[in-house]
Design a protein around this motif. Structure first.
Motif, mmCIF file in Angstrom:
data_model
loop_
_atom_site.group_PDB
_atom_site.id
_atom_site.type_symbol
_atom_site.label_atom_id
_atom_site.label_comp_id
_atom_site.label_asym_id
_atom_site.label_seq_id
_atom_site.Cartn_x
_atom_site.Cartn_y
_atom_site.Cartn_z
ATOM 1 N N MET A 247 -0.223 4.796 -4.996
ATOM 2 C CA MET A 247 -0.806 5.775 -4.005
ATOM 3 C C MET A 247 -2.144 5.865 -3.523
ATOM 4 S SD MET A 247 1.900 7.754 -3.260
ATOM 5 C CE MET A 247 1.075 9.496 -3.069
ATOM 6 N N ASP B 34 -7.737 -3.221 2.692
ATOM 7 C CA ASP B 34 -8.193 -2.333 3.798
ATOM 8 C C ASP B 34 -9.446 -2.662 4.217
ATOM 9 O OD1 ASP B 34 -6.135 -0.747 3.644
ATOM 10 O OD2 ASP B 34 -6.935 0.740 2.472
ATOM 11 N N GLY C 275 0.356 1.902 1.450
ATOM 12 C CA GLY C 275 1.673 1.459 2.206
ATOM 13 C C GLY C 275 1.927 0.039 2.372
ATOM 14 N N ARG D 135 7.695 7.156 -2.110
ATOM 15 C CA ARG D 135 7.109 5.864 -2.521
ATOM 16 C C ARG D 135 7.402 5.419 -3.891
ATOM 17 N NH1 ARG D 135 1.465 5.122 0.558
ATOM 18 N NH2 ARG D 135 2.391 5.074 2.799
#
Ligand SMILES: Nc1ncnc2c1ncn2[C@@H]1O[C@H](COP(=O)(O)OP(=O)(O)O)[C@@H](O)[C@H]1O
Ligand SMILES: O=C(O)C1=C[C@@H](OP(=O)(O)O)[C@@H](O)[C@H](O)C1
Ligand SMILES: [Mg+2]
Length: 416
Positions: free
Chosen positions: A259, A283, A330, A381
């Motif tokens: 997460m 990222d 994600g 998730r």
């Protein structure tokens, strides 16, 4: 004294690393076109791989029993100007099966391929009381063989073993030759390929919740046995285990999933520093690649565009080996991302139950604005993180994160 591996496609082999971390310090990878070329080098001993395991036989003065019976030689010793052949792959395969507690008794087994390595595996299986044994092949050469296109005749298969080079690095994108819908009873797939860590075949098997084993341990043990023959001395298990962990450390990525705010970025960086490894945060790569901050990408182009860039970044980085990768939360939303990351990596779910939301600047995290958003996201998730992970690391008040804890859980994973 000089030692080497001969074969036709061996630039991606780990044999040099293994041999030079065992007892010998000069081991070369000799890519040759013709088997006779090996005699141009003054070698004390050599290993033989695809496609020469049978072709070498006419040049040998004698062979051990297993090499004779399998017509497969992977180790050669030069002694008094004579060449003696051995099959140490057999011991490697046997040790790998013992290490993984595989029991073949009463099982229907399919071997993919009918080359030299298939005969080594077959030789082992002959002694295991299997219920049935069939080779699925491209061209039928012997008994108990059938064509790959007839695979749907073997619905009752329990164990599948790949002995072909299909999917071996650098040809990791080779087309898959099996459809697991044909094997509803299958519980185990073994691939003697070790590079990549997980071949396409193994990744596909895992999608069907089938247990998998790759060929790394077999490679290590056949090398150990080869050195014992060349040097005429035994190598203890402690040394072997050290080399096994060295290989894992050098070639397998550790990929953190979980997460947002679970600590993937923070811990990934800590782990990399402590273990002296390269670190990639997907990222950060996305921001470099797009020349935009993540909230800007979401604002200007939307989540779909962000996911597209994220997948491009995964594609660019997944062929690294031995590094730490922190992903964005994600990344699991697209299964292709996970399949790529699994190729060379172990997937570790950082399940952080202590996430402290005080003082968090949500403006950097476009998909979450409050605790409720996080709760909802986790509900959706969490099953996916669990499903795709090899290891789940739970972090709570009584079990805080530490690099040592992380390291131990990886170590434990490889020491069943
Ligand atoms: N913008 C922030 N402000 C304050 N603390 C933060 C911020 N971002 C992260 N943290 C702290 O660091 C921890 C881990 O965050 P991070 O490593 O970025 O996780 P991830 O990469 O999994 O999203 C969080 O639990 C939080 O305590
Ligand atoms: O969970 C997600 O969908 C996202 C998580 C973020 O990374 P972190 O998990 O490191 O916060 C970042 O990739 C983007 O904001 C989307
Ligand atoms: Mg992060």
């Amino acid at each position: 004294m000089k030692f080497a591996l001969i074969g036709s496609n061996i630039s991606q082999s780990y044999s040099k690393t293994i041999h030079e971390n065992l007892l010998i310090n000069n081991y070369q990878l000799l890519q040759i076109k013709d088997i006779k070329d090996v005699f141009n080098y003054d070698l004390k001993g050599f290993n033989v791989t695809h496609p020469f395991k049978e072709d070498i036989i006419p040049y040998l003065s004698s062979m051990d029993d297993i090499a004779k019976e399998t017509r497969a030689v992977n180790t050669v010793l030069k002694k008094n100007n004579h060449y003696i052949g051995f099959n140490t792959d057999y011991e490697g395969f046997k040790a790998m099966m013992a290490y993984n507690h595989v029991d073949f008794q009463g099982k229907n087994v399919l071997i993919l391929g009918n080359g030299a390595s298939s005969r080594t595996v077959e030789h082992y299986l002959m002694k295991q009381n299997v219920k049935s044994l069939t080779k699925l092949v491209r061209t039928i050469k012997g008994d108990h063989e059938d064509l790959i296109k007839n695979q749907n005749k073997y619905m009752d298969t329990h164990i599948i073993i790949n002995t072909t080079t299909v999917g071996m690095s650098p040809h990791t994108k080779d087309k898959l030759i099996l459809n697991f819908h044909n094997f509803p009873e299958c519980t185990l797939v073994i691939d003697i390929i070790y590079n990549p860590y997980r071949s396409k075949l193994l990744i596909e098997a895992e999608k069907f919740n089938i247990k998998t084993i790759n060929g790394l341990y077999m490679l290590l043990i056949q090398a150990k046995k080869a050195q014992e023959i060349w040097l005429n001395q035994t190598i203890d298990l402690n040394t072997v285990n050290k080399v096994y962990h060295h290989l894992i450390n050098q070639y397998i990525n550790l990929v953190l999933i979980g997460m947002p705010l679970s600590g993937k970025t923070t811990y990934g960086q800590l782990i990399a520093k402590a273990l002296n490894k390269k670190w990639i945060d997907t990222d950060i790569k996305i921001e470099e690649y797009s020349q935009l901050k993540i909230p800007q990408i979401f604002k200007l182009s939307g989540e779909e565009k962000f996911r597209e860039i994220e997948s491009q970044v995964i594609d660019l980085i997944h062929q690294n080996q031995g590094i730490i990768i922190s992903t964005g939360g994600g990344v699991i939303l697209n299964h292709t991302n996970i399949e790529k990351l699994k190729e060379n990596g172990l997937i570790i779910y950082i399940n952080n139950q202590t996430t402290n939301l005080n003082n968090i600047d949500f403006s950097h995290r476009p998909l979450i604005n409050n605790l409720d958003d996080i709760k909802k996201m986790k509900e959706k998730r969490d099953p996916i993180y669990k499903e795709v992970a090899d290891i789940e690391m739970i972090i709570d008040e009584s079990n805080p994160f530490s690099v040592e804890r992380f390291r131990d859980s990886v170590y434990e994973y490889f020491n069943h």
